[in-house]
Design a protein around this motif. Structure first.
Motif, PDB file in Angstrom:
ATOM      1  N   ALA A  68       0.816  -1.215   0.000  1.00  0.00           N
ATOM      2  CA  ALA A  68       0.000   0.000   0.000  1.00  0.00           C
ATOM      3  C   ALA A  68       0.851   1.267   0.000  1.00  0.00           C
ATOM      4  CB  ALA A  68      -0.937   0.000   1.210  1.00  0.00           C
ATOM      5  N   ALA A  69       2.027   1.213   0.619  1.00  0.00           N
ATOM      6  CA  ALA A  69       2.886   2.398   0.682  1.00  0.00           C
ATOM      7  C   ALA A  69       3.721   2.566  -0.591  1.00  0.00           C
ATOM      8  CB  ALA A  69       3.799   2.326   1.901  1.00  0.00           C
ATOM      9  N   ARG A  70       3.673   1.574  -1.501  1.00  0.00           N
ATOM     10  CA  ARG A  70       4.457   1.554  -2.739  1.00  0.00           C
ATOM     11  C   ARG A  70       5.959   1.453  -2.456  1.00  0.00           C
ATOM     12  NH1 ARG A  70      -0.318   0.264  -3.994  1.00  0.00           N
ATOM     13  NH2 ARG A  70      -1.679   1.864  -4.859  1.00  0.00           N
ATOM     14  N   ALA A  71       6.526   2.390  -1.704  1.00  0.00           N
ATOM     15  CA  ALA A  71       7.966   2.381  -1.407  1.00  0.00           C
ATOM     16  C   ALA A  71       8.154   2.504   0.107  1.00  0.00           C
ATOM     17  CB  ALA A  71       8.658   3.535  -2.128  1.00  0.00           C
ATOM     18  N   PRO A  72       7.916   1.401   0.844  1.00  0.00           N
ATOM     19  CA  PRO A  72       7.994   1.486   2.307  1.00  0.00           C
ATOM     20  C   PRO A  72       9.442   1.568   2.812  1.00  0.00           C
ATOM     21  CG  PRO A  72       7.529  -0.767   1.636  1.00  0.00           C
ATOM     22  CD  PRO A  72       7.485   0.069   0.385  1.00  0.00           C
ATOM     23  N   LEU A  73       9.598   2.226   3.959  1.00  0.00           N
ATOM     24  CA  LEU A  73      10.899   2.307   4.634  1.00  0.00           C
ATOM     25  C   LEU A  73      10.910   1.311   5.785  1.00  0.00           C
ATOM     26  CD1 LEU A  73      11.526   6.131   5.202  1.00  0.00           C
ATOM     27  CD2 LEU A  73      13.099   4.568   4.045  1.00  0.00           C
ATOM     28  N   VAL A  74      11.998   0.572   5.942  1.00  0.00           N
ATOM     29  CA  VAL A  74      12.159  -0.225   7.157  1.00  0.00           C
ATOM     30  C   VAL A  74      13.490   0.160   7.803  1.00  0.00           C
ATOM     31  CG1 VAL A  74      10.804  -2.172   6.251  1.00  0.00           C
ATOM     32  CG2 VAL A  74      13.291  -2.188   6.047  1.00  0.00           C
ATOM     33  N   GLN A  75      13.549   0.016   9.127  1.00  0.00           N
ATOM     34  CA  GLN A  75      14.760   0.419   9.838  1.00  0.00           C
ATOM     35  C   GLN A  75      15.703  -0.765   9.977  1.00  0.00           C
ATOM     36  OE1 GLN A  75      13.961   2.607  13.377  1.00  0.00           O
ATOM     37  NE2 GLN A  75      16.105   3.248  13.609  1.00  0.00           N
ATOM     38  N   LEU A  76      16.984  -0.545   9.651  1.00  0.00           N
ATOM     39  CA  LEU A  76      17.988  -1.603   9.778  1.00  0.00           C
ATOM     40  C   LEU A  76      18.777  -1.466  11.063  1.00  0.00           C
ATOM     41  CD1 LEU A  76      19.711  -1.834   6.268  1.00  0.00           C
ATOM     42  CD2 LEU A  76      17.952  -3.328   7.221  1.00  0.00           C
ATOM     43  N   ASP A  77      19.001  -0.203  11.446  1.00  0.00           N
ATOM     44  CA  ASP A  77      19.900   0.063  12.569  1.00  0.00           C
ATOM     45  C   ASP A  77      19.633   1.514  12.973  1.00  0.00           C
ATOM     46  OD1 ASP A  77      21.938   0.008  14.415  1.00  0.00           O
ATOM     47  OD2 ASP A  77      23.513  -0.520  12.980  1.00  0.00           O
ATOM     48  N   GLN A  78      20.257   1.951  14.075  1.00  0.00           N
ATOM     49  CA  GLN A  78      20.115   3.343  14.477  1.00  0.00           C
ATOM     50  C   GLN A  78      20.535   4.246  13.323  1.00  0.00           C
ATOM     51  OE1 GLN A  78      18.813   3.124  17.512  1.00  0.00           O
ATOM     52  NE2 GLN A  78      18.180   5.226  17.074  1.00  0.00           N
ATOM     53  N   GLY A  79      19.594   5.037  12.811  1.00  0.00           N
ATOM     54  CA  GLY A  79      19.947   5.987  11.757  1.00  0.00           C
ATOM     55  C   GLY A  79      20.122   5.395  10.367  1.00  0.00           C
ATOM     56  N   HIS A  80      19.850   4.097  10.201  1.00  0.00           N
ATOM     57  CA  HIS A  80      20.024   3.480   8.882  1.00  0.00           C
ATOM     58  C   HIS A  80      18.714   2.818   8.456  1.00  0.00           C
ATOM     59  CE1 HIS A  80      22.775   0.818   6.088  1.00  0.00           C
ATOM     60  NE2 HIS A  80      21.932   1.579   5.420  1.00  0.00           N
ATOM     61  N   PHE A  81      18.221   3.241   7.306  1.00  0.00           N
ATOM     62  CA  PHE A  81      16.916   2.791   6.827  1.00  0.00           C
ATOM     63  C   PHE A  81      17.045   2.175   5.434  1.00  0.00           C
ATOM     64  CE2 PHE A  81      16.392   6.103   9.886  1.00  0.00           C
ATOM     65  CZ  PHE A  81      15.297   5.714  10.652  1.00  0.00           C
ATOM     66  N   LEU A  82      16.159   1.210   5.177  1.00  0.00           N
ATOM     67  CA  LEU A  82      16.126   0.557   3.875  1.00  0.00           C
ATOM     68  C   LEU A  82      14.850   0.999   3.161  1.00  0.00           C
ATOM     69  CD1 LEU A  82      17.903  -1.701   2.511  1.00  0.00           C
ATOM     70  CD2 LEU A  82      16.165  -3.326   3.299  1.00  0.00           C
ATOM     71  N   LEU A  83      15.010   1.505   1.937  1.00  0.00           N
ATOM     72  CA  LEU A  83      13.851   1.908   1.146  1.00  0.00           C
ATOM     73  C   LEU A  83      13.515   0.756   0.207  1.00  0.00           C
ATOM     74  CD1 LEU A  83      11.811   4.093   0.286  1.00  0.00           C
ATOM     75  CD2 LEU A  83      13.580   5.012  -1.247  1.00  0.00           C
ATOM     76  N   GLU A  84      12.433   0.046   0.502  1.00  0.00           N
ATOM     77  CA  GLU A  84      12.095  -1.158  -0.265  1.00  0.00           C
ATOM     78  C   GLU A  84      11.406  -0.783  -1.569  1.00  0.00           C
ATOM     79  OE1 GLU A  84      11.545  -4.432   3.325  1.00  0.00           O
ATOM     80  OE2 GLU A  84       9.787  -3.820   2.167  1.00  0.00           O
ATOM     81  N   LEU A  85      12.150  -0.934  -2.661  1.00  0.00           N
ATOM     82  CA  LEU A  85      11.640  -0.531  -3.974  1.00  0.00           C
ATOM     83  C   LEU A  85      11.268  -1.750  -4.816  1.00  0.00           C
ATOM     84  CD1 LEU A  85      14.237   2.310  -4.691  1.00  0.00           C
ATOM     85  CD2 LEU A  85      11.893   2.547  -3.829  1.00  0.00           C
ATOM     86  N   PHE A  86      10.952  -2.868  -4.130  1.00  0.00           N
ATOM     87  CA  PHE A  86      10.760  -4.116  -4.881  1.00  0.00           C
ATOM     88  C   PHE A  86       9.362  -4.693  -4.749  1.00  0.00           C
ATOM     89  CE2 PHE A  86      13.192  -5.201  -0.913  1.00  0.00           C
ATOM     90  CZ  PHE A  86      12.148  -5.794  -0.211  1.00  0.00           C
ATOM     91  N   HIS A  87       8.370  -3.845  -4.579  1.00  0.00           N
ATOM     92  CA  HIS A  87       7.007  -4.359  -4.441  1.00  0.00           C
ATOM     93  C   HIS A  87       6.184  -4.245  -5.726  1.00  0.00           C
ATOM     94  CE1 HIS A  87       7.494  -5.195  -0.178  1.00  0.00           C
ATOM     95  NE2 HIS A  87       8.120  -4.032  -0.078  1.00  0.00           N
ATOM     96  N   GLY A  88       6.841  -3.912  -6.838  1.00  0.00           N
ATOM     97  CA  GLY A  88       6.141  -3.839  -8.131  1.00  0.00           C
ATOM     98  C   GLY A  88       6.043  -5.212  -8.785  1.00  0.00           C
ATOM     99  N   PRO A  89       5.450  -5.269  -9.994  1.00  0.00           N
ATOM    100  CA  PRO A  89       5.185  -6.558 -10.646  1.00  0.00           C
ATOM    101  C   PRO A  89       6.419  -7.401 -10.943  1.00  0.00           C
ATOM    102  CG  PRO A  89       4.405  -4.703 -12.001  1.00  0.00           C
ATOM    103  CD  PRO A  89       4.865  -4.129 -10.711  1.00  0.00           C
ATOM    104  N   THR A  90       7.597  -6.824 -11.139  1.00  0.00           N
ATOM    105  CA  THR A  90       8.777  -7.662 -11.406  1.00  0.00           C
ATOM    106  C   THR A  90       9.766  -7.657 -10.249  1.00  0.00           C
ATOM    107  OG1 THR A  90      10.171  -5.992 -12.466  1.00  0.00           O
ATOM    108  CG2 THR A  90       8.561  -7.101 -13.863  1.00  0.00           C
ATOM    109  N   LEU A  91       9.340  -7.125  -9.107  1.00  0.00           N
ATOM    110  CA  LEU A  91      10.125  -7.214  -7.877  1.00  0.00           C
ATOM    111  C   LEU A  91      11.451  -6.452  -7.922  1.00  0.00           C
ATOM    112  CD1 LEU A  91       9.640 -11.023  -7.070  1.00  0.00           C
ATOM    113  CD2 LEU A  91       8.154  -9.109  -6.463  1.00  0.00           C
ATOM    114  N   ALA A  92      11.521  -5.384  -8.719  1.00  0.00           N
ATOM    115  CA  ALA A  92      12.717  -4.537  -8.699  1.00  0.00           C
ATOM    116  C   ALA A  92      12.300  -3.080  -8.896  1.00  0.00           C
ATOM    117  CB  ALA A  92      13.710  -4.959  -9.779  1.00  0.00           C
ATOM    118  N   PHE A  93      13.210  -2.169  -8.540  1.00  0.00           N
ATOM    119  CA  PHE A  93      12.831  -0.741  -8.536  1.00  0.00           C
ATOM    120  C   PHE A  93      12.464  -0.225  -9.922  1.00  0.00           C
ATOM    121  CE2 PHE A  93      16.019   1.943 -10.539  1.00  0.00           C
ATOM    122  CZ  PHE A  93      17.097   1.085 -10.692  1.00  0.00           C
TER     123      PHE A  93
END
Ligand SMILES: *Cc1c(COP(=O)(O)O)cnc(C)c1O
Length: 444
Positions: A68-93
């Motif tokens: 639903a967020a299209r490009a969700p952020l998840v936290q990896l560590d203090q101050g380091h975030f992962l921008l997940e760009l792989f939720h489209g039809p071919t699983l890549a940004f």
């Protein structure tokens, strides 16, 4: 957008970069991805699309995403975030740009009943993203060249299993640079180009760069921009994704550092370290979408670094054909003020997949792992670092399983990929053979 490469062989760039004020950027907070996309891209579109048309294009482009967020952020560590760009039809940004371009082509061509032939070259992910975006569209044939035997099985199957007759997967003898070179040759063969109304959707297409600018804004704003700056690390091959970050910065987004992360095919890292831009041999890696020697969008970065002097860039590109060039001192200063860089070896990439799973529970694809590794070297306390996760781990199951002991499952909507039939033509690394093949296989 419709032509891709300019007729003189150069790349299109905007004459001016529209600015968003700090208040306009702050007002993006809390909006949907689609609403942010509209506000960020609208100033570039002019009167090509009406407001309503452009809004509809964006809605349709992202409706098929699995998050639903299209490009969700998840936290990896203090101050380091992962921008997940792989939720489209071919699983890549690349879906972010390609789905948007597909909808823009359809709207623009549909008005007059025009047809185009799209030809792309891919090191893996562009091709499947293009095919997903154009499959079944009435006004388009799509031909994708990929280096035979040098892409992952998931990548190949995503290109060879669509059943629509306007989709044509071409396995070419050679490596990705050969595919890119033949593609460029086709665009420079004006008789062929005009005859089939050739259109390009490779990463040099300005429309693709533009679509990628959006998630720099959406993620930065979610982490406190414009009130505080953020940094980005981008797993880089053709320099399209990171160049979109540079455009975001030029539009007014407060980005502190833009970090270019490369694999062992590190021409960009060597160049940004002051060693000139000299081609080597492409060495196949576990991050195949970054296996390049010539990074096609870097030409755009050079154009700005050389004060938008087209003749200087043309000369550099001619020197590149013969092997490479050194960057002038002034241009080097500009480049180094915009970008920093790092590289990850194969062993470091594997070790980062293992370590990140252990420390955060996140299973990374090899490309994203390169980003995380380099980001960890570059990040500083107080400025959030956002690393772009460019593909889903299930696209590269062998390397991921070797590093983590876990077999990454495909999302349920794709889990019959290995059972579908494949359709592909093997083609030689030869311009005349390629153009003849394409003319023979047009659907209309
Ligand atoms: C295309 C791709 C890259 C490189 O992106 P560029 O825009 O070419 O720099 C990185 N990772 C993955 C998974 C890709 O598909």
């Amino acid at each position: 957008m419709l032509t891709g490469l300019a007729r003189d062989g150069g790349l299109y760039v905007p004459e001016t970069i529209p600015q968003l004020t700090l208040a306009e950027i702050a007002a993006l907070e809390g909006l949907s991805y689609e609403a942010i996309a509209y506000r960020v891209m609208r100033p570039f579109v002019g009167d090509v699309f009406s407001d309503d048309e452009f809004g509809d294009i964006i809605e349709r482009a992202y409706a098929g995403f699995g998050h639903a967020a299209r490009a969700p952020l998840v936290q990896l560590d203090q101050g380091h975030f992962l921008l997940e760009l792989f939720h489209g039809p071919t699983l890549a940004f690349k879906d972010f740009a390609m789905q948007l371009i597909g909808q823009m082509f359809q709207t623009a061509l549909g008005r007059k009943g025009d047809r185009v032939t799209i030809v792309g070259a891919t090191s893996g992910d562009t091709g499947s993203a293009a095919i997903e975006a154009f499959r079944g569209l009435e006004n388009v044939d799509v031909f994708i060249l990929y280096p035979h035997g040098r892409i992952s099985e998931v990548q190949r199957r995503q290109m060879t299993t669509p059943t629509e007759s306007n989709v044509h997967a071409l396995a070419m003898d050679g490596d990705f640079d050969d595919c890119q070179a033949r593609l460029k040759d086709m665009f420079n063969d004006f008789e062929f180009r005009d005859g089939v109304r050739l259109a390009g959707v490779n990463s040099i297409n300005w429309g693709r760069v533009l679509a990628q600018v959006v998630y720099y804004f959406s993620s930065a704003v979610a982490l406190g921009a414009p009130h505080r700056p953020v940094s980005f690390t981008v797993p880089t091959g053709n320099f399209g994704d990171i160049f979109a970050g540079y455009i975001a910065k030029r539009m007014g987004l407060p980005i502190d550092k833009l970090v270019v992360a490369t694999n062992q095919n590190d021409i960009l890292h060597r160049c940004l370290s002051g060693q000139g831009y000299h081609k080597g041999q492409t060495v196949p890696s576990i991050s195949p979408s970054m296996d390049i020697q010539v990074s096609s969008n870097f030409e755009r970065a050079l154009f700005d670094a050389y004060d938008r002097d087209g003749n200087a860039i043309k000369q550099l590109m001619d020197e590149l054909k013969a092997g490479g060039f050194d960057v002038s001192q002034g241009a080097m200063q500009v480049l180094q003020s915009n970008y920093i860089s790092g590289r990850a070896s194969e062993e470091e990439t594997m070790a980062t997949i293992t370590a990140t799973l252990k420390s955060s529970g996140e299973l990374l694809c090899p490309h994203s792992a390169i980003g995380v590794k380099v980001a960890d070297e570059m990040r500083v306390t107080g400025t959030p670092m956002i690393t772009l996760a460019t593909a889903h781990p299930a696209k590269f199951p062998d390397a991921v399983e070797k590093a983590s002991g876990q077999h990454p499952p495909l999302p349920p909507r794709m889990d019959d990929l290995y059972e579908r039939g494949e359709r592909v033509s093997r083609v030689p690394n030869d311009l005349a053979a390629l153009t003849a093949h394409i003319k023979r296989h047009l659907t209309a």
